[in-house]
Enzyme design. Structure first.
Site, short mmCIF file in Angstrom:
data_model
loop_
_atom_site.label_atom_id
_atom_site.label_comp_id
_atom_site.label_asym_id
_atom_site.label_seq_id
_atom_site.Cartn_x
_atom_site.Cartn_y
_atom_site.Cartn_z
N LYS A 135 0.99 -1.28 -0.12
CA LYS A 135 0.10 -0.07 -0.06
C LYS A 135 0.93 1.31 0.12
CE LYS A 135 0.59 1.43 4.70
NZ LYS A 135 1.40 2.62 5.00
N ASP A 195 -3.25 -1.04 10.20
CA ASP A 195 -3.36 -0.84 8.55
C ASP A 195 -3.84 -2.23 7.96
OD1 ASP A 195 -2.21 1.65 8.61
OD2 ASP A 195 -0.22 0.83 7.86
O1 C5P Z 1 -1.02 -0.99 14.76
P1 C5P Z 1 0.59 -1.06 14.49
O2 C5P Z 1 1.16 -2.08 14.90
O3 C5P Z 1 0.66 -0.78 12.84
O4 C5P Z 1 1.17 0.42 14.80
C1 C5P Z 1 2.31 0.24 15.59
C2 C5P Z 1 2.62 1.43 16.55
O5 C5P Z 1 2.55 2.75 15.76
C3 C5P Z 1 1.54 1.60 17.71
O6 C5P Z 1 1.91 0.71 18.73
C4 C5P Z 1 1.72 3.08 17.80
O7 C5P Z 1 2.66 3.22 18.85
C5 C5P Z 1 1.98 3.70 16.62
N1 C5P Z 1 0.83 4.13 16.00
C6 C5P Z 1 0.05 5.19 16.03
N2 C5P Z 1 -1.24 5.57 15.64
C7 C5P Z 1 -1.66 4.94 14.54
C8 C5P Z 1 -0.69 3.72 14.14
C9 C5P Z 1 0.10 3.37 14.91
O8 C5P Z 1 0.32 5.79 17.18
N3 C5P Z 1 -2.59 5.35 14.01
#
Ligand code: C5P
EC number: 2.7.1.148
Length: 304
Positions: free
Chosen positions: A15, A150
């Site tokens: 993406k 995501d």
């Molecule tokens: O959910 P994912 O594993 O993709 O996100 C990794 C980290 O990125 C989360 O633990 C958070 O610290 C940060 N994050 C965030 N806001 C988002 C997506 C991710 O702060 N919308």
């Protein structure tokens, strides 16, 4: 009697975030976004074969191959998003069985182009096909969300506008016939580090863009939108700035920007032929960078 399906192949496109505005922060620390996801025709390939369905024998064996496999070499099996996705879906549906999974990794890892999320989304869809099972869209969405912010947009594989932390998804029309170059400086940039750096910089949040924007208009996109994580990611990997400068000056490049939390950046062209030509120039100029050129995929099953 009709034989049960015993193996399935799925393609997981990368993406890119055409723009990524950070509009606020939730109490749990997650950031609220306004973003437009499109899916370049760069795919990981996932092959899942059933080994047996005996109760209690829930074993998922994963082999990772392909040009980006090395980046996942040190990862424990239980941390891999493909394995976690299959287990989560098995638990949810009460399905037992052991599976052999072959993942051909073409999408760079920890690079802002959704490689792990794409694989997770593809694994969920592939298992539903393998088990000839369907579940309600909101159930699938909730499962996907539990695997990563995501993952729900990556279930779509066609342009979507994304709000909240990734759970509010709306269709955003057809994929334009653009050419795309993806490039990165081969340094992984972990998403949590970039969000932390963004938070510590304590800048003002951006407004969300209006509904019904003309995002297919490249001049509008360049003028009215941005990636709010760019400065934070550049602080961690300064090579991103050099990469953007190189992409922006390629012949025919209409827009150069970072995707997600980086370090992968993209350049957009009016058509695929221009992107392929420009990539050759980029490769000659900076052979140390990883790069790819092609078009966008859509939901017509357009894959290799
Ligand atoms: O959910 P994912 O594993 O993709 O996100 C990794 C980290 O990125 C989360 O633990 C958070 O610290 C940060 N994050 C965030 N806001 C988002 C997506 C991710 O702060 N919308």
């Amino acid at each position: 009697m009709i034989d049960k399906i015993s193996d399935v192949t799925a393609f997981a496109p990368a993406k890119i975030n055409l723009f990524l505005h950070i509009t606020g922060r939730r109490h749990d620390g997650y950031h609220l976004l306004d973003s437009l996801f499109v899916f370049p025709a760069l795919y990981d390939r996932l092959e899942i074969s059933a080994l047996g369905r005996e109760a209690g024998e829930n074993h998922v064996r994963l082999r990772i191959e392909g040009p980006m496999a090395q980046a996942l070499a040190g990862e424990a099996d239980q941390d891999n998003l493909v394995i976690r996705s299959i287990r989560r879906l098995q638990d949810h549906l009460g399905i037992n069985g052991s599976y052999d999974v072959r993942l051909i990794k073409n999408i760079p890892v920890a690079a802002g182009v959704g490689g792990g999320s794409a694989d997770a989304a593809a694994a969920l869809l592939a298992c539903l096909k393998l088990w000839e099972h369907s579940i309600a869209a909101d159930e699938l969405q909730a499962l996907a969300q539990g695997l990563g912010a995501d993952v729900p947009p990556c279930l779509q594989n066609r342009p979507v506008r994304v709000a909240g932390i990734g759970e509010q998804i709306s269709p955003a029309g057809e994929a334009p016939p653009w050419g795309v170059i993806l490039a990165n400086p081969r340094c992984p940039v972990p998403t949590p580090d970039v969000f932390l750096a963004y938070k510590q910089a304590a800048g003002a949040f951006s407004p969300a863009l209006p509904a019904g924007i003309e995002w297919q208009d490249l001049d509008w996109l360049a003028r009215e939108s941005r990636n709010d994580l760019y400065a934070a990611a550049c602080g961690i990997a300064p090579a991103i700035g050099d990469l953007i400068a190189a992409l922006a000056t390629l012949p025919g490049a209409r827009l150069a920007r970072m995707s997600g939390s980086g370090a992968t950046c993209f350049a957009l062209f009016d058509d695929v032929a221009q992107a392929l030509l420009a990539r050759e120039i980029l490769q000659a100029k900076a052979p140390q960078w990883w790069s790819w050129a092609g078009g966008l995929c859509d939901d017509r099953g357009d894959h290799p």
